[in-house]
Structure formats: structure tokens, C-alpha cells
Design a protein around this motif. Structure first.
Motif, PDB file in Angstrom:
ATOM      1  N   SER A  51       0.830  -1.205   0.000  1.00  9.83           N
ATOM      2  CA  SER A  51       0.000   0.000   0.000  1.00  9.83           C
ATOM      3  C   SER A  51       0.867   1.260   0.000  1.00  9.83           C
ATOM      4  O   SER A  51       0.487   2.282  -0.573  1.00  9.83           O
ATOM      5  CB  SER A  51      -0.953   0.005   1.194  1.00  9.83           C
ATOM      6  N   ALA A  52       2.038   1.208   0.623  1.00  8.63           N
ATOM      7  CA  ALA A  52       2.938   2.371   0.612  1.00  8.63           C
ATOM      8  C   ALA A  52       3.350   2.705  -0.814  1.00  8.63           C
ATOM      9  O   ALA A  52       3.482   3.887  -1.171  1.00  8.63           O
ATOM     10  CB  ALA A  52       4.174   2.092   1.463  1.00  8.63           C
ATOM     11  N   VAL A  53       3.531   1.682  -1.646  1.00  9.32           N
ATOM     12  CA  VAL A  53       3.920   1.915  -3.036  1.00  9.32           C
ATOM     13  C   VAL A  53       2.848   2.725  -3.759  1.00  9.32           C
ATOM     14  O   VAL A  53       3.135   3.749  -4.390  1.00  9.32           O
ATOM     15  CB  VAL A  53       4.180   0.583  -3.770  1.00  9.32           C
ATOM     16  N   TYR A  54       1.609   2.298  -3.651  1.00  9.50           N
ATOM     17  CA  TYR A  54       0.611   3.023  -4.448  1.00  9.50           C
ATOM     18  C   TYR A  54       0.205   4.357  -3.855  1.00  9.50           C
ATOM     19  O   TYR A  54      -0.180   5.274  -4.580  1.00  9.50           O
ATOM     20  CB  TYR A  54      -0.586   2.161  -4.841  1.00  9.50           C
ATOM     21  N   PHE A  55       0.314   4.533  -2.544  1.00  9.15           N
ATOM     22  CA  PHE A  55       0.008   5.845  -1.985  1.00  9.15           C
ATOM     23  C   PHE A  55       1.129   6.850  -2.266  1.00  9.15           C
ATOM     24  O   PHE A  55       0.861   8.016  -2.584  1.00  9.15           O
ATOM     25  CB  PHE A  55      -0.274   5.750  -0.489  1.00  9.15           C
ATOM     26  N   VAL A  56       2.354   6.411  -2.140  1.00  7.66           N
ATOM     27  CA  VAL A  56       3.467   7.307  -2.471  1.00  7.66           C
ATOM     28  C   VAL A  56       3.425   7.662  -3.951  1.00  7.66           C
ATOM     29  O   VAL A  56       3.582   8.832  -4.342  1.00  7.66           O
ATOM     30  CB  VAL A  56       4.815   6.656  -2.100  1.00  7.66           C
ATOM     31  N   ALA A  57       3.185   6.675  -4.806  1.00  9.06           N
ATOM     32  CA  ALA A  57       3.089   6.939  -6.243  1.00  9.06           C
ATOM     33  C   ALA A  57       1.936   7.885  -6.551  1.00  9.06           C
ATOM     34  O   ALA A  57       2.048   8.777  -7.397  1.00  9.06           O
ATOM     35  CB  ALA A  57       2.925   5.633  -7.006  1.00  9.06           C
ATOM     36  N   THR A  58       0.831   7.716  -5.851  1.00  8.54           N
ATOM     37  CA  THR A  58      -0.322   8.597  -6.055  1.00  8.54           C
ATOM     38  C   THR A  58       0.039  10.042  -5.748  1.00  8.54           C
ATOM     39  O   THR A  58      -0.254  10.957  -6.523  1.00  8.54           O
ATOM     40  CB  THR A  58      -1.503   8.148  -5.171  1.00  8.54           C
ATOM     41  N   ALA A  59       0.650  10.259  -4.585  1.00  5.87           N
ATOM     42  CA  ALA A  59       1.005  11.635  -4.206  1.00  5.87           C
ATOM     43  C   ALA A  59       1.952  12.261  -5.226  1.00  5.87           C
ATOM     44  O   ALA A  59       1.782  13.423  -5.622  1.00  5.87           O
ATOM     45  CB  ALA A  59       1.636  11.638  -2.815  1.00  5.87           C
ATOM     46  N   LEU A  60       2.933  11.491  -5.676  1.00  4.49           N
ATOM     47  CA  LEU A  60       3.887  12.015  -6.657  1.00  4.49           C
ATOM     48  C   LEU A  60       3.208  12.317  -7.988  1.00  4.49           C
ATOM     49  O   LEU A  60       3.455  13.368  -8.604  1.00  4.49           O
ATOM     50  CB  LEU A  60       5.022  11.001  -6.865  1.00  4.49           C
TER      51      LEU A  60
ATOM     52  N   GLY B 133      -2.072  13.446   3.571  1.00  3.57           N
ATOM     53  CA  GLY B 133      -2.793  14.491   2.865  1.00  3.57           C
ATOM     54  C   GLY B 133      -3.471  14.022   1.608  1.00  3.57           C
ATOM     55  O   GLY B 133      -3.814  14.828   0.729  1.00  3.57           O
ATOM     56  N   ILE B 134      -3.691  12.728   1.477  1.00  7.94           N
ATOM     57  CA  ILE B 134      -4.329  12.161   0.286  1.00  7.94           C
ATOM     58  C   ILE B 134      -5.807  11.959   0.573  1.00  7.94           C
ATOM     59  O   ILE B 134      -6.177  11.244   1.506  1.00  7.94           O
ATOM     60  CB  ILE B 134      -3.666  10.819  -0.094  1.00  7.94           C
ATOM     61  N   GLN B 135      -6.640  12.592  -0.235  1.00  5.41           N
ATOM     62  CA  GLN B 135      -8.085  12.476  -0.070  1.00  5.41           C
ATOM     63  C   GLN B 135      -8.557  11.200  -0.761  1.00  5.41           C
ATOM     64  O   GLN B 135      -8.464  11.075  -1.980  1.00  5.41           O
ATOM     65  CB  GLN B 135      -8.795  13.684  -0.670  1.00  5.41           C
TER      66      GLN B 135
ATOM     67  N   GLY C  85     -12.043  17.006  -9.306  1.00  4.80           N
ATOM     68  CA  GLY C  85     -10.628  16.867  -8.975  1.00  4.80           C
ATOM     69  C   GLY C  85     -10.331  16.957  -7.497  1.00  4.80           C
ATOM     70  O   GLY C  85      -9.175  17.167  -7.100  1.00  4.80           O
ATOM     71  N   GLU C  86     -11.346  16.797  -6.643  1.00  2.85           N
ATOM     72  CA  GLU C  86     -11.158  16.932  -5.202  1.00  2.85           C
ATOM     73  C   GLU C  86     -10.748  15.620  -4.539  1.00  2.85           C
ATOM     74  O   GLU C  86     -10.394  15.609  -3.363  1.00  2.85           O
ATOM     75  CB  GLU C  86     -12.458  17.437  -4.562  1.00  2.85           C
ATOM     76  N   THR C  87     -10.814  14.531  -5.277  1.00  5.03           N
ATOM     77  CA  THR C  87     -10.479  13.214  -4.733  1.00  5.03           C
ATOM     78  C   THR C  87      -9.196  12.708  -5.370  1.00  5.03           C
ATOM     79  O   THR C  87      -9.064  12.706  -6.594  1.00  5.03           O
ATOM     80  CB  THR C  87     -11.632  12.216  -4.978  1.00  5.03           C
ATOM     81  N   ASP C  88      -8.250  12.292  -4.535  1.00  2.89           N
ATOM     82  CA  ASP C  88      -6.981  11.773  -5.031  1.00  2.89           C
ATOM     83  C   ASP C  88      -7.040  10.277  -5.302  1.00  2.89           C
ATOM     84  O   ASP C  88      -6.384   9.775  -6.212  1.00  2.89           O
ATOM     85  CB  ASP C  88      -5.871  12.040  -4.007  1.00  2.89           C
ATOM     86  N   VAL C  89      -7.796   9.553  -4.466  1.00  2.29           N
ATOM     87  CA  VAL C  89      -7.877   8.105  -4.587  1.00  2.29           C
ATOM     88  C   VAL C  89      -9.331   7.672  -4.502  1.00  2.29           C
ATOM     89  O   VAL C  89     -10.049   8.086  -3.587  1.00  2.29           O
ATOM     90  CB  VAL C  89      -7.078   7.405  -3.458  1.00  2.29           C
ATOM     91  N   LEU C  90      -9.750   6.859  -5.444  1.00  2.00           N
ATOM     92  CA  LEU C  90     -11.083   6.270  -5.412  1.00  2.00           C
ATOM     93  C   LEU C  90     -10.911   4.764  -5.270  1.00  2.00           C
ATOM     94  O   LEU C  90     -10.364   4.100  -6.150  1.00  2.00           O
ATOM     95  CB  LEU C  90     -11.855   6.591  -6.689  1.00  2.00           C
TER      96      LEU C  90
END
Length: 718
Positions: free
Chosen positions: A56-65, A95-97, A119-124
Motif C-alpha cells: 500500500s505504501a507503493v501506491y500511496f506514495v506513487a499517487t502523491a507524486l 494528505g491524500i483524499q 478533482g477533489e479526490t486523489d484516490v477512489l
């Protein structure tokens, strides 16, 4: 992948994600490889790593970047709500919505879709079942495919029908992958994929070895100490658990094979003073949330859970996992025990196998793809209808249980032979081939997995090495920690006091038999003039059974007696006495005939038996024994001219009614006895599965002039 600035940015995001105020958290090298492949190279990656590795760290870090670089939101397809809840909390720290779309929050869907478009949601996070929803597929998926910045397929082994947890809804991802904009990275993750499953998932996701980064790590869990405790029966296992639970570190999970076993074990442990909760597929969503939170915060010693508490539940300090009964697959066993020891140095994993395990495996094993004749029959029914047919309508045409029919339709949908539309399913007319070789291989694979679990229990070699080899882990080697490597650290002794308490709990007879209230859809199409609600004057009352076939108490006694190849014979004395105890408890319960009150049932005035072709002595002696002990007249037995009962039980509701229609009759002698009886009758049978035999028999008796019909059976399924 050697961009020091990007690496520093990624590590800073990780520190926020894990709540590290020092900012010293660092991605491991293989995590960084995956992140860099997604963000720098916009590649597709398949990550097969042990539970707790940090997928999960991989996809959340990748998402933020990616979001900082203008990409659209990340879409994560994930199978369990427990995982989604944990993931949303983790994302917020960085800080990821994140928002979720699943069956538990339909009232929020429209607002969430609007947030995504703005564009208010970072992850669905999306449950795989949504992929097969008509509205979601036709209206939401195209928009997501056009705007997604990263697609994540979590627990990706579910895509493969070679794997232990195949889910047809996941196959919808093919269309989403095909519709993604060029250059959108894709990450598939799993902890439980052997080489065959890994290759299959890679092929289906379009992540072939020539274009994808495949990261496959060693699957050893250095914190886990594996062991097996052999005990003679279910009572000894419960007693052992009561005497050893306090000695286990922290809080944990006690896995069982059935809902009934979860309820029995949790009730016994609470009686012994332990703070435990049951967690099953029947647990209400609000209760699940509370149970998860109680375990996460160590307010309970354990959750007694079925596989409903599985992939994705993340409690780093989970101290132990115990199995009361063996799962049927070493791969799913590895996955479940991987819940423990993620953030602690040592965690105990113990398997307490039972003699009833294999009977339970067989009971739940009806998942193979149906024979070609039934598949062609389904396609023919859809083609002939010329309009969408619902699953209940198809049940009138195809002799398959609803769950198996739905799974088959989802596979055919992915294969392009049928399509789900408003109102049901339609045939596409596309050519379709029955892959008999593949389906047979999958069935053989299931059998091989069961044998592997038998071998795991009996092996004298390293247990962790055994599990790792089942997952084709090339680095598998003796762990030095398990009971075979280092010696057993617990014994199998139990005290007489604990054993007596466990035996009393398991010997307590009686469960409710809930009656049918509605006729199944589609009966008029079969020439049966029944539909809608069963009139109150034709229904049977809520009845009683001695036990469930799936429980670890009376179920263990009843399963051999009611097996299809079991010899017929008179009801055993102890079983008859237990049925009398069930009747006595029923009489004293609220609404019972001995409880009094305006709503109390009148006392039964006679006994009627359901005829049995396979066990006439068993049913007849049970009915006559109840009548004799209760000093009730034995009114007689219904007559029956239908098909073999065991064959009919395997049908869905519509087909079951088709088999039963006109099969029962009330003889003149029984009709006269009912007229003389002037009161409720006990309707006695050996077993109820669908409940339709009792419903049809009760309707006939009521129409013939009986009073209320009170079913009493030896066993219920489930």
C-alpha cells in the motif's frame, strides 16, 4: 530510476504516510523500484510480496507524486471493506483524499462521483462488484478510464481462476485496462500467487514480462512461529483454547470454517470470561466496524472469525492467529496467518485441525464451473427469451443454485457470451467455446490444495518452508522457528473441568428453522400456479432443528448420519433424547406452548412424518419416538411420488419446487386423522436445506384441515 530528488520526495511522503515525525522513514529498494517505474517510466508493474511488505505504501506514495505532477486520481480496485477503511485512514495522514465506492455506502455515490469530476479526490477505492454493475460500467467506468492517473489492482490473484480466491467480477478489469489513456501506469499487487497464478495475472492485465516490471520477493515472515496442535475432537480444541488463550501475546484472530462454529466458539469463550466477538458473513456492517475497531485498539482478546475477516485487515501488532479447523488451501492459510506479526518481533500461529474439516470442505466445494450442458441451456434460455432475464427467472430454466448461476453468468459476461443489462442478462450471440480442459485443471488444482493442507498438518519438515514452496518461493528454506524446526512450545493437555464445559456447550441442542414466506420467481413459467407471498394460512411456523450440519457440536454427530451413502436405521437413543430436549426448550421459549401468554402456540396435538426414500427408518422412528415420549398420536406419513430427495436438494428454488409440485399427497387416512386432531401438528423430517419440502408439506397439511404446522428436523444446512 536514479533520480535523487524524486527519491527524497518519495521518502518524505512515506514519512507522512506512516506518521514518522522525524522524517527518517525510507522506502526499501524494491518499493522504490516499483514507485519509480510507475512515476518516472509510467510502466505497468506486478508486485508479488508477502503480507506486511508495504504494497500500500507503493501506491500511496506513487499517487502523491503523480498528483503533484498533474495526473488524474488513482483508482484502486480492492475486494474487502476492511482493507478500504484502513487504507482511507492511512492516506489521510499523507494528505491524500480517498473515498470508497462499495455496497455499504450507496447513499454517498453521487456525491463522490462529483468530487472525482471536480478533482477533489486523489484516490477512489472501488470494490470489484461495482465493476459489474450496469450503471457503474456504462456511466462511471468510461469517465474513470479517461481521467485515471494510476490504476491499482489490489489482491490481484483474485483475477486468476487458477488461484485460490477467483472472483469473476475482477475480470471486468480487462475492459478498464483497454480503455485507459496511453501512458497511464498500472500496479497489480498480491501476496498469494504461485508461479502459475503470477503468469496468468500478468497475461490478463496486459503486463507481460516483456513490458512490465515484475517484483517477486521472498515470502518468509520472520516474526511468525508456526505450529500444529493435534487434538481428538472439537470439545478438546475449545477446552485447549480456553486454557491457552490468556497466555498468547496481545490480541489476535481465531479463524473457524463456518458461521456456526464462530458462534459456538465465541459463546463458549465468553462463558469462560474472555472478551471476544464473532465476525462472519452474517455480521451486520455496523457490528463489523465495531469489532474491527475493538480489535485494532486491543479492547478484545480476539475476534472469532470466518474468512469474512481476511485480505486487507491491517493490525501491525496482531499477536496471534489460531485456526480451529484447517482451511482447504495452504495459500489461503498463508494469507490468513499473514495478518499476524507485521509490527511485532514475535507472533504465534497455531493450527488445530479437526476430523470434520474435510466434510466441511466438501460441503462448501460446489464451486466448479458447471457442465457444458447447463451452460448451453442457460445461453439457449437467454436467446429464446428475446429480452433480459433476471437470475430468478433463469432459475426456472436452469438447474443451478443461485450463487453458482450468478458466478457462471459473470464468467460468460467476461468471455463476451452474455451481457448484464437493465433488467437482467441477455445473450450476445457471440461464438463461445467451453474450455473443458481448463475447468478440469482448476478442479484438480482444488483437490491438490486440499491434499497439500493434509500434508502441512502431517509434515515433519519446516512448516514455513512448506508454505513458501506452495507459493513457488525460490528462496524457501527452513525457518528455524516452527514446532518442527525448534520443537513444540505448547502441549495438547486440557483439564477435565475445561473439557466438561466445552462438551456441555457443544452438546446444547436446538437451532431455529426459519420458514419460507415467498414463492420463488418464475413458477408460472414452469406450469406451477404459485407466486408471491405464501398465504399465512398455508405457511408453516418457525421450527426447530437439533443442529446445523456446519457446526462443530451436533454437526459432527449428524453429518455422518445424514451422508448420502450412510446406511438407514432407527434414530439413535441419544439423538432422540436430544430432540426431546429441543422440544422442551421450544415449549418454554417466548411464544412456546408452555410459556403462556396471549401469543403462545397451542400444544402440538399430533405428529406427521415427511416420507423419505433414502432414510425411511430414521425418519419414521424419529417421528414415532417423539409421539411416544410426548404422548401424542402418530397421525401418519405424507405420501411421496417425486424424484430422489438428495438429487432435488441440489437444485435452485424454482427447480426444487418443480420437483416437489404434485409429489406429495395427503392420504384419506391422514386426512381423517387431521380432522380428529383439532390442533397443531409436529412435522418431522431428517434434514432441511432449501426449506421447500417443509413449505410444500405444510401447505398440503393446512389445506387438508390441520392446525398450525411446527417443523422439527434433525439438521439444517448452513
Amino acid at each position: 530510476m536514479n533520480d535523487p530528488e524524486l527519491r527524497a520526495e518519495a521518502d518524505a511522503i512515506l514519512a507522512e504516510l506512516v506518521g514518522d515525525p522525524t522524517g527518517e522513514a525510507r522506502l526499501r529498494e524494491d518499493q522504490w523500484q516499483a514507485v519509480a517505474a510507475l512515476v518516472q517510466e509510467r510502466r505497468r508493474a506486478l508486485v508479488v510480496q508477502r503480507t506486511g511488505w508495504g504494497k500500500s505504501a507503493v501506491y500511496f506514495v506513487a499517487t502523491a507524486l503523480l498528483r503533484r505532477r498533474g495526473s488524474g486520481p488513482t483508482v484502486i480496485v480492492s475486494p474487502l471493506l476492511a482493507l478500504m477503511r484502513n487504507q482511507v485512514g492511512s492516506a489521510a495522514r499523507a494528505g491524500i483524499q480517498a473515498r470508497t465506492i462499495n455496497s455499504a455506502n450507496p447513499e454517498e455515490w453521487d456525491a463522490i462521483y462529483e468530487e472525482v469530476e471536480r478533482g477533489e479526490t486523489d484516490v477512489l477505492l472501488v470494490s470489484p462488484e461495482r465493476l459489474n454493475s450496469v450503471d457503474f460500467r456504462d456511466q462511471v467506468l468510461p469517465k474513470l478510464a479517461a481521467t485515471t492517473g494510476l490504476l491499482v489492482v489490489d489482491e490481484a490473484h483474485c483475477i486468476s481462476d487458477w488461484g485460490h480466491d477467483f472472483r469473476p467480477d475482477y475480470r471486468r478489469l480487462r475492459q478498464l485496462l483497454a480503455d485507459l489513456s496511453p501512458g497511464v501506469p498500472v500496479l497489480a499487487t498480491t501476496a498469494t500467487a504461485n508461479a502459475r497464478v503470477t503468469a496468468d495475472v500478468a497475461e490478463q492485465l496486459g503486463t507481460g514480462a516483456g513490458e512490465a516490471l515484475v517484483l517477486r520477493g521472498e515470502l518468509d515472515r520472520e516474526s511468525l512461529r508456526l505450529g500444529v496442535v493435534q487434538l481428538p475432537d472439537a470439545a478438546h480444541r475449545l477446552a485447549w483454547l480456553a486454557e491457552h488463550l490468556d497466555g498468547l501475546q496481545g490480541s489476535g484472530i481465531i479463524y473457524v470454517l463456518t458461521i456456526a462454529a464462530a458462534e459456538e466458539a465465541s459463546a463458549y469463550l465468553r462463558q469462560r470470561g474472555f472478551n471476544v466477538a464473532s465476525y462472519t458473513g452474517r455480521t451486520e456492517n455496523a457490528d463489523r466496524l465495531q469489532a474491527e475497531d475493538d480489535l485494532l485498539n486491543n479492547r478484545v482478546k480476539a475476534l472469532v472469525a470466518t474468512s469474512a475477516l481476511g485480505m486487507g485487515f491491517d493490525k501491525p501488532d496482531l499477536g496471534f492467529v489460531i485456526h480451529l479447523g484447517s482451511p482447504s488451501s495452504p495459500i489461503s492459510y498463508y494469507q490468513q496467518v499473514g495478518r499476524a506479526g507485521r509490527g511485532v518481533e514475535h507472533a504465534d500461529v497455531l493450527l488445530l485441525p479437526g476430523k470434520e474439516d474435510e466434510a466441511i470442505w466438501r460441503y462448501f466445494a460446489d464451486t466448479a464451473f458447471p457442465p457444458e450442458t447447463q451452460v448451453r441451456q442457460t445461453l439457449g434460455a437467454l436467446e429464446a427469451a428475446g429480452r433480459p432475464l433476471s437470475v430468478p427467472a433463469l432459475e426456472a430454466e436452469v438447474d443451478l443454485r443461485r450463487s453458482r448461476l450468478e458466478t457462471m453468468l459473470k464468467v460468460l459476461d467476461v468471455d463476451g457470451a452474455v451481457k448484464r443489462v437493465k433488467g437482467g442478462w441477455t445473450a450476445t450471440g457471440a461464438e463461445w467455446a467451453y474450455d473443458a480442459e481448463r475447468y478440469a485443471w482448476v478442479a484438480r488444482q482444488r483437490a491438490a490444495e486440499q491434499q497439500a493442507m493434509r500434508d502441512y498438518v502431517s509434515t515433519t519438515g519446516c512448516r514455513m518452508e512448506f508454505l513458501r514452496r506452495q507459493l513457488d518461493d525460490e528462496g524457501a528454506a527452513p525457518c528455524g522457528r516452527c514446532d518442527n524446526c525448534a520443537g513444540a512450545w505448547v502441549d495438547s493437555a486440557v483439564s477435565a473441568e475445561s473439557l466438561t464445559g466445552a462438551e456441555k456447550e457443544l452438546d446444547r441442542p436446538g437451532v431455529e428453522v426459519v420458514p419460507r414466506r415467498m414463492w420463488p420467481t418464475g413458477l408460472p413459467a414452469l406450469g406451477i400456479d404459485l407466486k408471491g407471498k405464501i398465504p399465512p394460512g398455508e405457511q408453516c411456523d418457525t421450527g426447530r432443528a437439533l443442529g446445523r450440519l456446519s457446526d462443530i457440536g451436533w454437526g459432527n454427530r449428524l453429518r455422518p448420519m445424514l451422508a448420502e451413502d450412510a446406511p438407514d436405521g432407527p434414530v439413535p437413543d441419544d439423538v432422540l433424547r436430544a430432540c426431546v430436549d429441543v422440544l422442551a426448550d421450544w415449549a418454554r421459549s417466548p411464544g412456546g406452548w408452555a410459556a403462556g401468554g396471549d401469543d403462545a402456540l397451542p400444544r402440538p396435538a399430533g405428529v406427521v412424518a415427511v416420507p423419505s426414500r433414502t432414510r425411511p427408518q430414521l425418519v419414521g422412528s424419529l417421528a414415532e419416538g417423539i409421539a411416544g415420549i410426548g404422548r401424542l398420536p402418530m397421525l401418519g406419513t405424507l405420501t411421496y411420488s417425486g424424484p430422489d430427495g438428495a438429487a432435488a436438494r441440489r437444485s435452485n428454488s424454482a427447480q426444487r419446487l418443480r420437483a416437489l409440485a404434485g409429489a406429495f399427497a395427503v392420504s384419506d387416512e391422514l386426512r381423517a386423522a387431521l380432522a380428529d386432531c383439532q390442533g397443531p401438528v409436529l412435522l418431522v423430517d431428517d434434514f432441511t436445506d432449501s426449506g421447500w419440502t417443509l413449505a410444500v408439506a405444510a401447505r398440503l397439511l393446512r389445506q387438508a384441515g390441520s392446525g398450525r404446522v411446527l417443523p422439527l428436523v434433525l439438521a439444517v444446512a448452513g
